[in-house]
Design an enzyme around this catalytic site. Structure first.
Site, PDB file in Angstrom:
ATOM      1  N   ASP A  33      -2.409  -7.740   7.150  1.00 41.94           N
ATOM      2  CA  ASP A  33      -2.251  -8.524   5.925  1.00 41.94           C
ATOM      3  C   ASP A  33      -0.820  -9.030   5.812  1.00 41.94           C
ATOM      4  O   ASP A  33       0.078  -8.295   5.398  1.00 41.94           O
ATOM      5  CB  ASP A  33      -2.596  -7.652   4.701  1.00 41.94           C
ATOM      6  N   GLY A 140      -3.563  -9.810  -2.491  1.00 46.41           N
ATOM      7  CA  GLY A 140      -2.232  -9.333  -2.898  1.00 46.41           C
ATOM      8  C   GLY A 140      -2.080  -7.826  -2.778  1.00 46.41           C
ATOM      9  O   GLY A 140      -0.991  -7.362  -2.472  1.00 46.41           O
ATOM     10  N   GLY A 143      -6.718  -1.482  -2.487  1.00 47.91           N
ATOM     11  CA  GLY A 143      -7.117  -0.505  -3.493  1.00 47.91           C
ATOM     12  C   GLY A 143      -7.727  -1.102  -4.751  1.00 47.91           C
ATOM     13  O   GLY A 143      -7.927  -0.394  -5.733  1.00 47.91           O
ATOM     14  N   ASP A 177     -13.553  -9.145   2.692  1.00 48.26           N
ATOM     15  CA  ASP A 177     -12.275  -8.432   2.532  1.00 48.26           C
ATOM     16  C   ASP A 177     -12.023  -8.120   1.064  1.00 48.26           C
ATOM     17  O   ASP A 177     -11.920  -9.026   0.239  1.00 48.26           O
ATOM     18  CB  ASP A 177     -11.144  -9.312   3.086  1.00 48.26           C
ATOM     19  N   GLY A 178     -11.893  -6.813   0.775  1.00 51.46           N
ATOM     20  CA  GLY A 178     -11.499  -6.377  -0.561  1.00 51.46           C
ATOM     21  C   GLY A 178     -12.486  -5.439  -1.205  1.00 51.46           C
ATOM     22  O   GLY A 178     -13.628  -5.809  -1.462  1.00 51.46           O
ATOM     23  N   GLY A 199      -9.462  -1.153   3.707  1.00 47.60           N
ATOM     24  CA  GLY A 199      -8.123  -0.569   3.661  1.00 47.60           C
ATOM     25  C   GLY A 199      -8.179   0.831   3.116  1.00 47.60           C
ATOM     26  O   GLY A 199      -8.237   1.820   3.865  1.00 47.60           O
ATOM     27  N   SER A 200      -8.204   0.958   1.792  1.00 51.13           N
ATOM     28  CA  SER A 200      -8.120   2.287   1.194  1.00 51.13           C
ATOM     29  C   SER A 200      -9.280   3.194   1.603  1.00 51.13           C
ATOM     30  O   SER A 200      -9.073   4.389   1.789  1.00 51.13           O
ATOM     31  CB  SER A 200      -8.018   2.179  -0.329  1.00 51.13           C
TER      32      SER A 200
END
Ligand code: DX5
Ligand code: ZN
Length: 219
Positions: A33, A140, A143, A177-178, A199-200
């Site tokens: 990222d 941005g 999490g 993504d997210g 990610g998290s």
């Protein structure tokens, strides 16, 4: 479904350790990222840290540029020979030219759409891209929670691909993504999303590979 762990969510002071814990048999990509403090508020890392990461791993790199001027940033990543370079539709004045430049280097060209950008913008640029990244959080930060319009938007993209690929014989990868987690991964697999960034969910646990297998539905 392939999984692309977002290394931003790892302990950045122990990147080497985090990379070595990712088993290349189960980790399909490493998601980088790149944030510039303009297109999105935070500043993360750029080509120097990305180069260091490339030296530490054989897993293909999935580069996500969240930068205001993708045309200036894209060439910095050619040397890394990533699987794809993805830039934002909202940041690009000439997305088709950029895609052609990326492809000319033998790298897959990706286009990312923010949650407020209509999926229909893809109609006119579809064939120039090898990968479509649908953001299911505002970009941005890692999490955040998966937005409520996310699944609907992904279904729209899957339908659009189905419709256009019959005409054009072109089949770009669809990536999400997210806010991906074990619960929404079930639906993501059902609608046949190709790649999920996480990610998290991956890095919050001790055993990253088990988390990845959970998202794939293997555990
Ligand atoms: C958000 C980034 C994402 C994020 C994913 O701006 O593009 O890749 O790091 O992290 P999670 O899975 O925690 O939402
Ligand atoms: Zn990302």
């Amino acid at each position: 479904m392939k999984i692309s762990p977002s290394i931003l969510a790892a302990n950045l002071t122990r990147l080497s350790e985090a990379l070595s814990k990712l088993n290349s048999e189960v980790t399909d990509f490493i998601h980088l990222d790149i944030m510039d403090g303009h297109f999105v508020p935070p500043l993360t890392f750029g080509e120097q840290l990305s180069t260091a990461i490339k030296k530490e791993t054989s897993i293909p790199l999935d580069i996500h540029l969240m930068t205001a001027q993708p045309e200036k940033e894209i060439p910095k990543y050619y040397e890394l020979e990533p699987h794809n370079i993805t830039f934002h539709y909202e940041a690009a004045s000439f997305p088709i030219r950029l895609a052609q430049e990326i492809r000319s280097k033998g790298i897959k060209a990706g286009i990312a759409l923010n949650p407020a950008t209509p999926v229909a913008v893809l109609n006119d640029i579809y064939t120039y891209f090898d990968l479509i990244l649908i953001m299911t959080v505002e970009p941005g930060y890692y999490g955040q929670s998966f937005l409520s319009n996310g699944m609907q938007r992904l279904s729209e993209v899957m339908n659009l691909r189905q419709r256009l690929s019959e005409k054009t014989d072109h089949l770009p990868l669809i990536e999400v993504d997210g806010g991906v987690n074990a619960e929404n991964a079930v639906s993501l697999r059902t609608i046949n999303v190709d790649i999920a960034v996480a990610g998290s969910f991956v890095f919050k646990a001790e055993d990253y590979n088990t988390q990845i297998e959970i998202l794939k539905g293997n555990i």
